[in-house]
Scaffold this motif. Structure first.
Motif, PDB file in Angstrom:
ATOM      1  N   VAL A 268       0.832  -1.149   0.053  1.00 33.23           N
ATOM      2  CA  VAL A 268      -0.068   0.083   0.144  1.00 33.23           C
ATOM      3  C   VAL A 268       0.916   1.186   0.132  1.00 33.23           C
ATOM      4  O   VAL A 268       2.137   1.191   0.104  1.00 33.23           O
ATOM      5  CB  VAL A 268      -0.793  -0.037   1.083  1.00 33.23           C
TER       6      VAL A 268
ATOM      7  N   THR B 243      -2.892  -2.585   5.308  1.00 37.08           N
ATOM      8  CA  THR B 243      -3.282  -3.312   4.134  1.00 37.08           C
ATOM      9  C   THR B 243      -4.989  -3.748   4.201  1.00 37.08           C
ATOM     10  O   THR B 243      -5.129  -3.986   5.416  1.00 37.08           O
ATOM     11  CB  THR B 243      -2.611  -4.705   3.533  1.00 37.08           C
TER      12      THR B 243
ATOM     13  N   LEU C 138      -7.102  -1.333  -3.350  1.00 31.57           N
ATOM     14  CA  LEU C 138      -5.999  -0.709  -2.834  1.00 31.57           C
ATOM     15  C   LEU C 138      -5.993   0.807  -3.141  1.00 31.57           C
ATOM     16  O   LEU C 138      -6.854   1.143  -3.986  1.00 31.57           O
ATOM     17  CB  LEU C 138      -4.643  -1.435  -2.892  1.00 31.57           C
TER      18      LEU C 138
END
Length: 698
Positions: free
Chosen positions: A181, A202, A270
């Motif tokens: 990330v 995450t 993400l």
């Protein structure tokens, strides 16, 4: 290695979150680390905790404390790659506000010098500085799949368990640092030589897709505009060198990341996506969540190489395949390496669906690359008695601890898996299949815990109100081999009927063989050119239709062979060919299946049918200049005449009629071709002319 019971079934506590704080310098052979693991009570025991285990390999744990004040003793089971944690007195974890283990430990940084060296755990590579000519540049990266996360931090290193992660890395100030990330902060140390980079938390994910990279990296950055979620996702490519040659990769990501989000109707999970190109990588590519690793020579391509259309297609397939994994494989993940075949097959299937839809790889599913090089070869392997079912192969490959992903990966199961998914998509219907997948991606339970592939199709069956969907998938995965459907058209004064019968297809007859009916997608083309909607799936041994058909398995999209076993079948096919109404793919498929039967289990009707089809194509009535699409089928048919069983080009029928392929087919075809005016003959026309020359010599 011996087989061990999964830790999530043994421990009385299970990890929820890993907080990792690493200190790495490429000039050193070890790294230092602090790890804080948040646990929850598991399903084992009655809440009392005195002993638990975590996977650990080549890690030296210096200290371990529970909830800051409870000392924990550590020992090791090196054979099974475990760290064993023991408390002096049992504690009741059900009464604790938190269950938090703090570890301090040292791990190894592996040096990779050649392509033969295995990339695993934390590894480093030095490479030449293109400005100075010295090999003093470094890249340090991770490789966790299938079970190397345990070489980076103690953990439950199993695909059956998902947690969140947060990472901090202290390293040299000059290095780029990337992880799953985006960065929250980057703070320089007082001496300015080092910095500490802190990343965000995450999503839930398995240990196998955790990772980071740091080092002397160049990068190129852009944004992907996501139409479904209305976000702009930062996308980057990192490389040790020649970053300008990665622009095609960045363009593909920018185009296909939004298309995948739209396809699944599920937000990209993400806050960014990076491709990192590495000098060495054992698996060639690794789909870490939000940070995809690829061996750099596959994506660092100058314009001169990208001028080749085949090279561009291969790069597009590779990149989009890895993008698909961000949703299927990472967001939705699987509980065992037993299902690696499905994970990889789905990514390739989905990538090819999108690449065909956009026109980047036109007509992929009816291309010779797919039908001949992949499906045909896979069917020939599946027809051998020794070939196990996908399920049996997968279980066999995952019975013990294994060091490499390729030990779990079976190419045959992967190729068959792609064909199964394609046939299901066609049989169910593209829109229905896609809409059901979209519904599944919206259901939190498919992300919260790892699943089995069958869970997808059971749910799809519920959504589409058809139990046959799950049975279809199970049939071709758990039953060995593949089906052959025999077709017999029977004409009487009052009616025309079509009899369909299925059996397991084998290269040779076997006694006392279990012959379980499959779920076969019929994909029948009718004489009016339409696809039969009445009889879609054959689940019993046989069925009778009260109408004639042209072909089963239209455009070869099902994973099975068809044996046409009455002259009426071949008459119907010849009629459609003469009218130019049979698809070119169907004609090739008829000959491909005949080729198999002639090689292994030819019946008299197969020889008669072959003769009839080729004679029709060779006749003056068949205009091959007008119907150029049939040259590919003609080429496939002539290949059969070169098989050992037909080397003499004559065959005695049961009726004592002699089928003289040379007199009845080769001579009239050669005369016909000699009268044609070829200005620019295509590959099939050239191959047919070459085949004629060869066959005349026999």
């Amino acid at each position: 290695m011996t087989s061990v019971k999964p830790l999530h079934l043994v421990n009385s506590i299970l990890p929820l979150h890993y907080d990792l704080q690493l200190e790495l310098c490429p000039s050193k052979v070890n790294f230092k680390a602090t790890e804080i693991i948040d646990f929850k009570p598991g399903t084992q025991g009655e809440g009392l905790l005195q002993r638990f285990e975590l996977h650990s390999r080549d890690l030296v744990i210096l200290s371990a404390t529970l909830n800051d004040d409870i000392a924990v003793k550590v020992s090791y089971d090196k054979e099974n790659q475990l760290a064993l944690f023991n408390l002096d007195q049992p504690v009741d974890v059900l009464t604790m506000e938190r269950i938090q283990l703090t570890l301090k430990y040292i791990g190894k940084i592996k040096t990779i010098k050649t392509r033969e060296d295995e990339t695993s755990g934390v590894f480093k590579t030095n490479f030449m500085n293109q400005e100075t000519g010295l090999s003093d540049n470094f890249v340090v990266a991770t490789h966790c799949q299938p079970s190397y996360a345990r070489s980076i931090f103690p953990c439950v290193d199993e695909p059956s368990w998902k947690t969140t992660f947060q990472l901090s890395i202290k390293t040299l100030q000059k290095y780029e640092v990337v992880s799953n990330v985006g960065q929250l902060s980057s703070v320089a140390d007082d001496n300015q030589d080092y910095k500490t980079v802190r990343f965000g938390v995450t999503p839930l994910m398995s240990t196998s897709v955790f990772g980071f990279v740091l080092g002397d990296l160049e990068h190129s950055t852009s944004q992907a505009t996501m139409t479904h979620s209305s976000r702009r996702i930062p996308i980057s490519v990192y490389s040790p060198m020649n970053i300008g040659d990665s622009i095609f990769c960045l363009d593909i990501v920018q185009k296909y990341l939004p298309l995948l989000e739209e396809y699944f109707k599920a937000d990209y999970p993400l806050d960014k996506l990076d491709f990192v190109l590495l000098p060495f990588l054992t698996d060639m590519a690794m789909e870490n969540f939000g940070m995809i690793f690829v061996q750099m020579n596959h994506l660092l391509l100058p314009p001169s190489m990208l001028a080749d259309a085949k090279t561009r297609e291969q790069v597009q397939q590779l990149v989009v395949h890895e993008l698909v994994h961000q949703w299927m494989g990472n967001f939705i993940s699987f509980e065992s390496w037993e299902y690696l075949w499905f994970n990889e097959a789905f990514a390739t299937w989905c990538a090819c669906v999108l690449l065909e839809h956009t026109g980047d790889i036109p007509n992929y599913w009816t291309s010779s690359e797919y039908l001949q090089n992949q499906v045909e070869n896979t069917m020939r392997t599946d027809a051998k008695i020794e070939t196990l079912s996908i399920s049996a192969i997968s279980k066999k490959n995952t019975t013990s601890l294994t060091s490499q992903t390729h030990d779990f990966f079976d190419p045959h199961s992967y190729m068959k898996g792609i064909a199964i998914l394609r046939s299901m998509q066609v049989c169910i219907g593209d829109e229905l299949f896609r809409s059901a997948l979209q519904e599944i991606f919206q259901e939190a339970r498919f992300h919260a815990k790892p699943i089995k592939p069958i869970d997808i199709f059971v749910r799809m069956g519920v959504l589409l109100k058809s139990e046959n969907i799950a049975h279809f998938f199970t049939s071709l995965c758990q039953t060995p081999g593949l089906p052959v459907v025999s077709v017999e058209i029977v004409k009487s004064e009052s009616a025309i009927t079509t009899r369909l019968t299925q059996h397991r297809l084998l290269t040779a007859k076997q006694k006392n063989l279990e012959d379980v009916p499959y779920h076969v997608p019929l994909l029948i083309q009718l004489p009016d050119g339409k696809i039969d909607q009445k009889n879609v799936l054959l689940t019993d041994r046989s069925t009778t239709l009260n109408y004639p058909i042209v072909v089963c398995n239209h455009d070869a999209q099902g994973f099975y062979r068809v044996s046409y076993e009455s002259m009426e079948c071949y008459d119907q096919i010849n009629k459609e060919v003469a009218l130019g109404k049979l698809s070119a793919i169907d004609l090739v498929k008829v000959f491909s299946d005949l080729s198999f039967f002639v090689e292994h289990s030819a019946k008299n009707i197969h020889m008669v049918g072959l003769y009839s089809l080729l004679k029709n194509l060779a006749s003056n009535e068949m205009d091959l200049e007008k119907n150029k699409e049939y040259w590919a089928g003609l080429c496939e048919g002539l290949k059969i005449l070169d098989l050992p069983k037909l080397k003499s080009l004559k065959y005695n029928c049961a009726s004592s009629e002699i089928l003289d392929f040379k007199a009845g087919i080769l001579k009239p075809l050669a005369n016909k071709i000699n009268r044609m005016n070829f200005k620019n003959p295509d590959q099939y026309q050239l191959e047919v002319m070459s085949q004629l020359k060869t066959l005349k010599k026999n």
